[in-house]
Design a protein around this motif. Structure first.
Motif, PDB file in Angstrom:
ATOM      1  N   TYR A  27       1.108  -1.102   0.034  1.00 11.59           N
ATOM      2  CA  TYR A  27       0.186  -0.351  -0.221  1.00 11.59           C
ATOM      3  C   TYR A  27       0.943   1.007   0.531  1.00 11.59           C
ATOM      4  O   TYR A  27       0.369   2.308   0.070  1.00 11.59           O
ATOM      5  N   GLN A  28       1.950   1.388   0.262  1.00 13.71           N
ATOM      6  CA  GLN A  28       3.015   2.327  -0.699  1.00 13.71           C
ATOM      7  C   GLN A  28       3.111   2.974  -1.853  1.00 13.71           C
ATOM      8  O   GLN A  28       2.629   2.319  -2.600  1.00 13.71           O
ATOM      9  N   ASP A  29       3.097   3.968  -1.613  1.00 12.28           N
ATOM     10  CA  ASP A  29       3.626   4.710  -3.191  1.00 12.28           C
ATOM     11  C   ASP A  29       4.523   3.768  -3.742  1.00 12.28           C
ATOM     12  O   ASP A  29       4.968   3.451  -3.648  1.00 12.28           O
ATOM     13  N   PRO A  30       4.203   3.844  -5.196  1.00 16.77           N
ATOM     14  CA  PRO A  30       4.996   3.873  -6.111  1.00 16.77           C
ATOM     15  C   PRO A  30       7.074   3.878  -6.127  1.00 16.77           C
ATOM     16  O   PRO A  30       7.338   2.563  -5.589  1.00 16.77           O
ATOM     17  N   ASP A  31       7.033   4.476  -5.887  1.00 15.14           N
ATOM     18  CA  ASP A  31       8.467   5.257  -6.014  1.00 15.14           C
ATOM     19  C   ASP A  31       8.694   3.984  -4.571  1.00 15.14           C
ATOM     20  O   ASP A  31      10.643   4.125  -5.013  1.00 15.14           O
ATOM     21  N   PRO A  81       9.651   5.806   9.094  1.00 12.63           N
ATOM     22  CA  PRO A  81       9.761   7.351   8.238  1.00 12.63           C
ATOM     23  C   PRO A  81       9.159   8.056   8.733  1.00 12.63           C
ATOM     24  O   PRO A  81       8.807   9.002   9.140  1.00 12.63           O
ATOM     25  N   ASP A  82       6.765   7.303   8.971  1.00 12.30           N
ATOM     26  CA  ASP A  82       6.438   9.089   9.927  1.00 12.30           C
ATOM     27  C   ASP A  82       6.233   8.188  11.281  1.00 12.30           C
ATOM     28  O   ASP A  82       5.137   7.361  11.247  1.00 12.30           O
ATOM     29  N   LEU A  83       5.757   8.632  12.324  1.00 12.29           N
ATOM     30  CA  LEU A  83       5.962   8.712  13.575  1.00 12.29           C
ATOM     31  C   LEU A  83       3.808   8.267  13.347  1.00 12.29           C
ATOM     32  O   LEU A  83       3.376   7.358  14.093  1.00 12.29           O
ATOM     33  N   GLU A  84       3.413   8.743  13.056  1.00 16.12           N
ATOM     34  CA  GLU A  84       2.225   9.174  12.572  1.00 16.12           C
ATOM     35  C   GLU A  84       1.134   8.451  11.326  1.00 16.12           C
ATOM     36  O   GLU A  84       0.125   8.419  11.225  1.00 16.12           O
ATOM     37  N   ALA A  85       1.959   7.606  10.869  1.00 10.51           N
ATOM     38  CA  ALA A  85       1.197   6.594   9.299  1.00 10.51           C
ATOM     39  C   ALA A  85       0.998   5.366  10.736  1.00 10.51           C
ATOM     40  O   ALA A  85       1.131   4.216  11.404  1.00 10.51           O
ATOM     41  N   ARG A 271       1.443   8.569   4.822  1.00 14.41           N
ATOM     42  CA  ARG A 271       2.257   9.538   5.287  1.00 14.41           C
ATOM     43  C   ARG A 271       3.410   9.169   4.383  1.00 14.41           C
ATOM     44  O   ARG A 271       4.356  11.279   5.141  1.00 14.41           O
ATOM     45  N   ASN A 272       4.236   8.323   4.293  1.00 16.14           N
ATOM     46  CA  ASN A 272       5.517   7.863   4.319  1.00 16.14           C
ATOM     47  C   ASN A 272       5.979   8.102   2.579  1.00 16.14           C
ATOM     48  O   ASN A 272       4.861   8.499   2.122  1.00 16.14           O
ATOM     49  N   THR A 273       6.841   9.012   3.017  1.00 15.27           N
ATOM     50  CA  THR A 273       7.496   9.042   0.985  1.00 15.27           C
ATOM     51  C   THR A 273       9.037   8.435   1.624  1.00 15.27           C
ATOM     52  O   THR A 273       9.474   8.857   2.376  1.00 15.27           O
ATOM     53  N   LEU A 274       9.592   9.115   0.209  1.00 19.11           N
ATOM     54  CA  LEU A 274      10.807   8.933  -0.239  1.00 19.11           C
ATOM     55  C   LEU A 274      11.415   9.941   0.163  1.00 19.11           C
ATOM     56  O   LEU A 274      12.511   9.841   1.094  1.00 19.11           O
ATOM     57  N   GLU A 275      11.347  11.297   0.315  1.00 20.56           N
ATOM     58  CA  GLU A 275      12.115  12.208   1.570  1.00 20.56           C
ATOM     59  C   GLU A 275      11.824  11.731   2.957  1.00 20.56           C
ATOM     60  O   GLU A 275      13.244  11.537   3.471  1.00 20.56           O
ATOM     61  N   LYS A 276      10.814  11.230   3.224  1.00 15.56           N
ATOM     62  CA  LYS A 276      11.035  10.967   4.896  1.00 15.56           C
ATOM     63  C   LYS A 276      11.942   8.970   4.733  1.00 15.56           C
ATOM     64  O   LYS A 276      12.935   9.418   6.235  1.00 15.56           O
TER      65      LYS A 276
END
Ligand code: 13P
Ligand code: SF4
Length: 310
Positions: A27-31, A81-85, A271-276
């Motif tokens: 369920y994560q972004d394709p990147d 990567p994001d504690l709010e996930a 909420r997770n991103t490559l940057e995070k």
């Protein structure tokens, strides 16, 4: 594009320096899926977390998944990567309320879906995922009453598959409850050659239209092996990335949500991103930590699940 290439390179460099592994849910972004070392469903991710030799696990998923990795790996650094996930299912079952609920059902064995906090796991006899819930419930003696938490939709599906009555905690996933039966039927009319496949966290009226019901990995495998050329996929739309990659000649249609929104994307997962991911590898934060006594209590039902799934 260039920015993404830089981030990919940065993540690869940091992974090497830290001896880190990136585990990602479908369920994560394709990147994020493309930069991961392992992509899987909840069970596959737990199994991978249990056997990794890396010093650092970056969990590209949600909090309960990273927590499960920590339960299995007390000496490793587990980063989210994001504690709010978080997760609406896990949030629907706070441990203090669950303890009170349990008291009403003495003598019941507690089977909890992995989508729950470590504190709820510590109150459970078995953990299960959507790929092994039926097997785990079937392994429990027939005359043993069962309390199942926190997903009432998965619980009802397991009851139908096993013929067992269970007491259900009334939790649900915001994403899987968003699908519209009316729009699904309209889509079937438009695509009569499409096979409907669905996740068991969906509500019953949706599941009754599905030719196949399974975990994310099971849905992926089914869509690749099945000779059909077109599928309507009723789960979080992130899974379509791997389906499309593995079978570019097939057509995968995401099932429509009720409203005109992107509600079939999990707001927590996304909420997770490559940057995070790059940032957490740089700073080694946010890190998942658990009190040792809680970890040890939560470990017992998680290990039981892994043994029964081997
Ligand atoms: P699975 O990956 O086990 O199918 O679970 C889906 C899910 O909702 C994870 O949060
Ligand atoms: Fe939780 Fe549903 Fe998101 Fe899965 S898809 S993490 S069950 S809110």
């Amino acid at each position: 594009m260039k920015q993404h290439e830089d981030l990919f390179a940065q993540i690869r460099r940091l992974k090497k320096e830290r001896n880190a592994v990136i585990l990602a849910h479908y369920y994560q972004d394709p990147d994020i899926q493309d930069v991961a070392d392992y992509i899987g469903d909840s069970l596959g991710l737990s199994q991978e977390a249990a056997k990794t030799n890396a010093d650092v696990i970056v969990f590209a998923g949600v909090h309960f998944m990273a927590e499960t990795a920590k339960i299995l790996n007390p000496t490793k650094t587990v980063l989210l990567p994001d504690l709010e996930a978080g997760c609406s299912l896990a949030d629907s079952c706070p441990a203090p309320l669950f303890r009170e609920f349990k008291k009403k059902y003495p003598g019941h064995v507690v089977v909890s879906y992995v989508n729950c906090s470590a504190a709820v796991k510590a109150e459970s006899d078995y953990i299960c995922t959507s790929s092994n819930a039926v097997k785990i419930v079937n392994s429990i003696p027939k005359d043993q009453p069962i309390l199942f938490a926190p997903d009432k939709n998965l619980g009802r599906y397991v009851m139908q598959q096993t013929g067992r009555e269970m007491v259900l905690w009334p939790g649900a996933c915001v994403v899987h409850e968003t699908f519209s039966e009316k729009k699904l039927v309209q889509l079937q009319v438009e695509h009569p050659d499409a096979v409907v496949i669905a996740h068991p966290e969906c509500e019953e009226p949706i599941l009754k239209h599905a030719a196949f019901i399974g975990s994310t990995t099971a849905l992926l495998n089914f869509s690749l092996k099945n000779p059909a050329k077109k599928f309507i996929v009723v789960t979080e739309s992130g899974i379509l990335h791997q389906m499309q990659k593995a079978a570019p000649e097939k057509i995968f249609i995401p099932a429509p949500p009720n409203a005109n929104c992107a509600c079939n994307e999990c707001p927590y997962m996304r909420r997770n991103t490559l940057e995070k991911i790059a940032q957490c590898l740089e700073t080694m934060q946010p890190e998942i930590r658990l009190p040792e006594d809680l970890r040890l209590r939560a470990l017992v039902p998680v290990q039981r699940m892994l043994e029964l799934s081997a």
